[in-house]
Design an enzyme around this catalytic site. Structure first.
Site, short mmCIF file in Angstrom:
data_model
loop_
_atom_site.label_atom_id
_atom_site.label_comp_id
_atom_site.label_asym_id
_atom_site.label_seq_id
_atom_site.Cartn_x
_atom_site.Cartn_y
_atom_site.Cartn_z
N HIS A 72 48.97 55.00 32.00
CA HIS A 72 48.61 54.58 30.72
C HIS A 72 46.88 54.43 30.69
O HIS A 72 46.32 53.65 31.59
CB HIS A 72 49.08 53.37 30.22
CG HIS A 72 50.36 53.80 29.75
ND1 HIS A 72 50.93 53.16 28.33
CD2 HIS A 72 51.53 54.00 30.17
CE1 HIS A 72 52.18 53.31 28.32
NE2 HIS A 72 52.78 54.09 29.28
N TYR A 196 49.93 45.63 21.24
CA TYR A 196 50.09 44.12 21.19
C TYR A 196 49.69 43.93 19.75
O TYR A 196 48.59 44.04 19.19
CB TYR A 196 48.80 43.46 22.05
CG TYR A 196 49.10 43.83 23.50
CD1 TYR A 196 48.85 45.10 24.37
CD2 TYR A 196 49.24 42.31 24.21
CE1 TYR A 196 49.20 44.80 25.67
CE2 TYR A 196 49.50 42.56 25.63
CZ TYR A 196 49.43 43.68 26.50
OH TYR A 196 49.78 43.88 27.76
N PRO A 288 52.13 35.90 30.09
CA PRO A 288 52.21 37.11 30.66
C PRO A 288 51.27 38.15 29.77
O PRO A 288 51.58 39.35 29.89
CB PRO A 288 53.66 37.44 30.46
CG PRO A 288 54.14 36.25 29.62
CD PRO A 288 53.53 35.28 29.84
N LYS A 292 49.18 40.03 34.37
CA LYS A 292 48.55 39.82 35.49
C LYS A 292 49.44 39.18 36.80
O LYS A 292 49.06 39.34 37.89
CB LYS A 292 47.35 38.87 35.24
CG LYS A 292 46.14 39.37 34.55
CD LYS A 292 45.32 40.42 35.59
CE LYS A 292 44.53 41.22 34.73
NZ LYS A 292 45.02 42.74 34.67
N TYR A 380 41.79 44.03 32.08
CA TYR A 380 43.28 44.54 31.85
C TYR A 380 43.75 45.54 32.98
O TYR A 380 44.61 45.21 33.60
CB TYR A 380 43.35 45.33 30.53
CG TYR A 380 44.90 45.39 29.94
CD1 TYR A 380 45.61 44.22 29.55
CD2 TYR A 380 45.61 46.49 30.33
CE1 TYR A 380 47.02 44.50 29.27
CE2 TYR A 380 46.82 46.74 30.05
CZ TYR A 380 47.76 45.89 29.42
OH TYR A 380 49.05 45.78 29.30
#
Ligand code: RFL
Ligand code: PHB
Length: 386
Positions: A72, A196, A288, A292, A380
């Site tokens: 991704h 998100y 979460p 990580k 990220y």
């Protein structure tokens, strides 16, 4: 029985450690309280940083990951009736994440350990740590295993951390006033990338596992019970929180797994006591939202492997002594990023209108300023591994 490293827990941390030690010619025995079937089915993380993928590939356990994992190059932040893409390829060139289920990583590692003749024991009862200061040994099910070193890779609820005498470890903790309800559904993802979503009804996350299996999470009250969440209610809530931009429709399907996860940040300092070294969730957990936890476990294990190789091959203890310090900088960076993503995207009952406006202003900044978006993207995809 005797081994060089006694490893408690056959999660990603314990299994990867055992495998990396084997590649360095160091023996270990892994003791796991659950069955092989149980650990291979446990649905958890899905986002692997580049460094995690590289670690698995270099260790020779990345074949299926490279074939079946989904690379991704961005994620979407959705709020206020619009979606905003965070483009990794532009902000952090050459770095990406791979979506591949944690239980697939666990299956690949177990297969590699068993193929190499590794000693991984499942359904082992009553593991106890003795004499961690010096000449440590483990007992379990009436047996005794003498070790040079013990690795506590037994997760947040394991026996390793509580085996350290009171007063030695300092813990830092933050509980969030909500939990995540996670589901796995037999349906093609409705989006190519993770979404998100910040919503007045609460946070929602659209993730995936394969082109046929989707993964979703909903922010729910901390005491939520899956029994209160029949399938229709879950889909209705996911639609209400995700179908907020023109043209987006969520495809529903059969729900094949449901679970509630509490949200907390937790760090133990130091991550070692005598000859006992803690790694992964045994030493720290993150909410979460930043994806990580698994990646931190892999980073710890890399550091521990180098330190153990120096110890067993050259007799030097410097790296082992500095193990916690070497890990904790990354641990705290991940704590901060996970807290930041969590507060950016969740609804807090304690927030007043002022707080909600601040949150939206922050989201507007992250989605309109390249500098702010780069901060998100860099964390990220993961900072370079040690
Ligand atoms: P694990 O995986 O908990 O493994 C510990 C193992 O130890 C065993 N054990 C014992 N064995 C013997 N004797 C005892 N007394 C024992 N007590 C426990 C357990 O049965 C288990 O097999 O810890 P490890 O290896 O440190 O791995 C950590 C990761 O599992 C965890 O950080 C991640 O799953 C966190 N996480 C995520 N991390 C990511 O990097 N990316 C993500 O996208 C992500 N999403 C998530 C997550 C965790 C979640 N949950 C359910 C906590 C999403 C969720 C919903
Ligand atoms: C997942 O796919 O399980 C997942 C993805 C992103 C997260 C957490 C979990 O932040």
């Amino acid at each position: 029985m005797r081994t060089q490293v006694g490893i408690i827990g056959a999660g990603p941390a314990g299994l990867l450690l055992s495998h990396l030690l084997h590649l360095r010619g160091i023996s270990s025995v892994v003791l796991e309280k659950r069955s092989r079937d149980y650990v291979e089915r446990r649905v958890r993380a899905g986002v692997l940083e580049q460094g995690t993928v590289d670690t698995l590939v270099e260790a020779g356990v990345g074949g299926r990951l490279l074939r079946e994992g989904l690379p991704h190059h961005g994620i979407e932040l959705r709020y206020g009736g619009a979606g905003h893409r965070i483009p990794f390829e532009k902000l952090v060139p050459g770095r990406a994440i791979t979506v591949y289920g944690q239980q697939e990583v666990v299956k690949d590692l177990i297969a590699a350990r068993l193929e190499a003749g590794g000693d991984v024991r499942f359904e082992v009862e009553d593991v106890a740590i003795h004499s961690p200061e010096d000449r440590p040994y483990l007992t379990f099910g009436g047996e005794r295993l003498d070790c040079d070193v013990i690795a506590g890779c037994d997760g947040f609820h394991g026996v390793s951390r509580p085996s350290v005498p009171p007063g030695v470890l300092r813990t830092y903790e933050r509980d969030y006033p909500f939990a995540w309800l996670g589901i796995l559904a037999r349906v093609a993802p409705s989006s190519e990338e993770l979404i998100y979503a910040r919503n007045e009804r609460g946070f929602a996350l659209h993730s995936m596992r394969t082109p046929e299996i989707s993964r979703f999470y909903l922010q729910v009250p901390p005491d939520a019970d899956v029994a209160e969440w029949p399938d229709e209610r879950i889909w209705a809530e996911l639609k209400a929180r995700l179908e907020t931009v023109p043209g987006f429709a969520l495809t529903t399907g059969e729900i094949i797994e449901k679970g509630v996860t509490p949200m907390r940040g937790f760090v133990t300092e130091p991550m070692q006591y005598g000859r006992l070294y803690l790694a992964g969730d045994a030493a720290h957990i993150v909410p979460p939202t930043g994806a990580k936890g698994l990646n931190l476990a892999v980073a710890d294990v890399r550091v521990l492997t180098e330190a153990l190789a120096a110890f067993f091959h050259d007799g030097s203890t410097g790296l082992l002594d500095g193990y916690s310090e070497a890990c904790l900088k990354r641990v705290w960076r991940a704590q901060h990023f996970s807290w930041w993503m969590t507060t950016l995207l969740h609804t807090f009952d304690s927030d007043d209108d002022y707080g909600r406006r601040l949150q939206l202003s922050h989201l507007d900044y992250v989605t309109s300023s390249e500098v702010a978006a780069t901060t998100l993207a860099e964390n990220y995809v993961g900072l370079p591994f040690p």
